[in-house]
Design a protein around this motif. Structure first.
Motif, short mmCIF file in Angstrom:
data_model
loop_
_atom_site.label_atom_id
_atom_site.label_comp_id
_atom_site.label_asym_id
_atom_site.label_seq_id
_atom_site.Cartn_x
_atom_site.Cartn_y
_atom_site.Cartn_z
N THR A 77 3.48 -1.64 2.87
CA THR A 77 4.79 -1.84 3.52
C THR A 77 5.92 -1.92 2.50
O THR A 77 7.02 -1.45 2.75
CB THR A 77 4.79 -3.13 4.35
N LEU A 78 5.63 -2.49 1.33
CA LEU A 78 6.64 -2.57 0.27
C LEU A 78 6.87 -1.19 -0.35
O LEU A 78 8.01 -0.82 -0.65
CB LEU A 78 6.19 -3.57 -0.81
N LEU A 79 5.80 -0.43 -0.54
CA LEU A 79 5.94 0.92 -1.09
C LEU A 79 6.77 1.81 -0.17
O LEU A 79 7.52 2.67 -0.64
CB LEU A 79 4.56 1.56 -1.31
N ARG A 80 6.65 1.60 1.12
CA ARG A 80 7.45 2.38 2.07
C ARG A 80 8.94 2.08 1.94
O ARG A 80 9.78 2.95 2.16
CB ARG A 80 6.97 2.11 3.50
N GLU A 109 -3.20 6.30 5.22
CA GLU A 109 -2.63 5.34 4.27
C GLU A 109 -2.97 5.70 2.83
O GLU A 109 -2.14 5.53 1.94
CB GLU A 109 -3.12 3.93 4.60
N LEU A 110 -4.16 6.22 2.60
CA LEU A 110 -4.52 6.64 1.25
C LEU A 110 -3.62 7.79 0.79
O LEU A 110 -3.17 7.82 -0.37
CB LEU A 110 -5.99 7.04 1.19
N LEU A 111 -3.36 8.74 1.67
CA LEU A 111 -2.47 9.85 1.32
C LEU A 111 -1.06 9.34 1.02
O LEU A 111 -0.40 9.84 0.10
CB LEU A 111 -2.44 10.87 2.46
N ILE A 143 -1.14 7.79 -2.50
CA ILE A 143 -1.13 8.84 -3.53
C ILE A 143 0.27 9.42 -3.66
O ILE A 143 0.76 9.67 -4.77
CB ILE A 143 -2.16 9.93 -3.17
N ASN A 144 0.94 9.61 -2.54
CA ASN A 144 2.30 10.16 -2.54
C ASN A 144 3.29 9.23 -3.24
O ASN A 144 4.23 9.70 -3.90
CB ASN A 144 2.76 10.40 -1.10
N GLU A 182 10.27 0.73 -0.99
CA GLU A 182 10.65 0.97 -2.39
C GLU A 182 9.75 2.08 -2.94
O GLU A 182 8.79 1.84 -3.67
CB GLU A 182 10.48 -0.31 -3.22
N SER A 183 10.04 3.31 -2.58
CA SER A 183 9.14 4.42 -2.88
C SER A 183 9.06 4.80 -4.36
O SER A 183 8.18 5.56 -4.76
CB SER A 183 9.54 5.64 -2.06
N ASN A 184 9.97 4.28 -5.16
CA ASN A 184 9.96 4.61 -6.59
C ASN A 184 9.41 3.49 -7.47
O ASN A 184 9.68 3.43 -8.67
CB ASN A 184 11.38 4.96 -7.06
N LEU A 185 8.64 2.60 -6.88
CA LEU A 185 8.11 1.46 -7.62
C LEU A 185 7.31 1.85 -8.86
O LEU A 185 7.30 1.13 -9.85
CB LEU A 185 7.21 0.60 -6.72
N ALA A 186 6.64 2.98 -8.79
CA ALA A 186 5.73 3.38 -9.88
C ALA A 186 6.44 3.43 -11.23
O ALA A 186 5.82 3.18 -12.27
CB ALA A 186 5.09 4.73 -9.57
#
Length: 201
Positions: A86-89, A110-112, A115-116, A91-95
């Motif tokens: 839910t956080l990655l959705r 969810e796995l896809l 990976i995205n 903040e999609s640039n967290l990496a």
């Protein structure tokens, strides 16, 4: 050489006043990684606890993932983070902020997503019945095998795993397993981890 990892998931409510002592026991026992997952704390409380836990992990050269609390993690300039999907959705640039970014998944979709979002690994589950999710039916080994069949990132099984059932993962191409309750309660983690590794080989 034993390559699969055993990761400890925290639960201070199980360890009570001995929580930090238990963290130190696990670090001293050479747990492969420790995840500080304490969802009921305020950001300030989590920040203070994380400082203490990171101090222990640094002392024993144990990798520690902070979990869920982005602001305290960034404030501490810590580079290992386990982010809910839910956080990655949001903040999609967290990496870009972390050396290793993980998340948790419960399906192919969810796995896809993970990976995205450039997650480096994912915890997959829950595999067996778990006191953490008492009212939810476990996904079982079928989900794990399904995800492993196409995943391009390492997967760690999570949910109800202990020395009695860890052998079920021996022949699977998992990166490792996560344990919460049993390691938070175990008085002799070093002995218990040795037993788990023997069954896991």
């Amino acid at each position: 050489m034993w390559g699969k990892k055993i990761i400890a998931i925290s639960d201070r409510n199980l360890a009570g006043s001995e929580f930090l002592t238990q963290v130190e026991k696990l670090a001293k026992a050479k747990i492969d990684a420790f995840v500080l997952r304490e969802k009921d704390l305020s950001e300030y409380e989590y920040y203070d606890l994380a400082k203490e836990v990171l101090g222990i992990c640094v002392k024993y050269k144990t990798i520690c993932f902070l979990h869920g609390y982005l602001t305290p993690t960034l404030k501490l300039e810590h580079k290992y983070f386990q982010a809910p999907l839910t956080l990655l959705r949001k903040e999609s640039n967290l990496a870009k902020y972390f050396h290793i970014l993980g998340t948790s998944v419960h399906s192919k979709e969810e796995l896809l997503e993970a990976i995205n979002y450039r997650a480096n690994h994912a915890f997959a589950g829950h595999i067996f019945e778990s006191s953490c999710k008492p009212n939810l039916k476990p996904y079982g080994m079928e989900l794990l095998r399904d995800l492993l069949s196409f995943s391009s990132i390492p997967l760690y099984a999570i949910g109800g795993i202990n020395a009695e059932n860890i052998g079920a993962f021996r022949e699977l191409n998992v990166a490792g397993v996560c344990m919460r309750e049993v390691l938070m309660r175990e008085n002799n983690p070093k002995k218990y981890l040795t037993l788990c590794k023997k069954e896991f080989l």
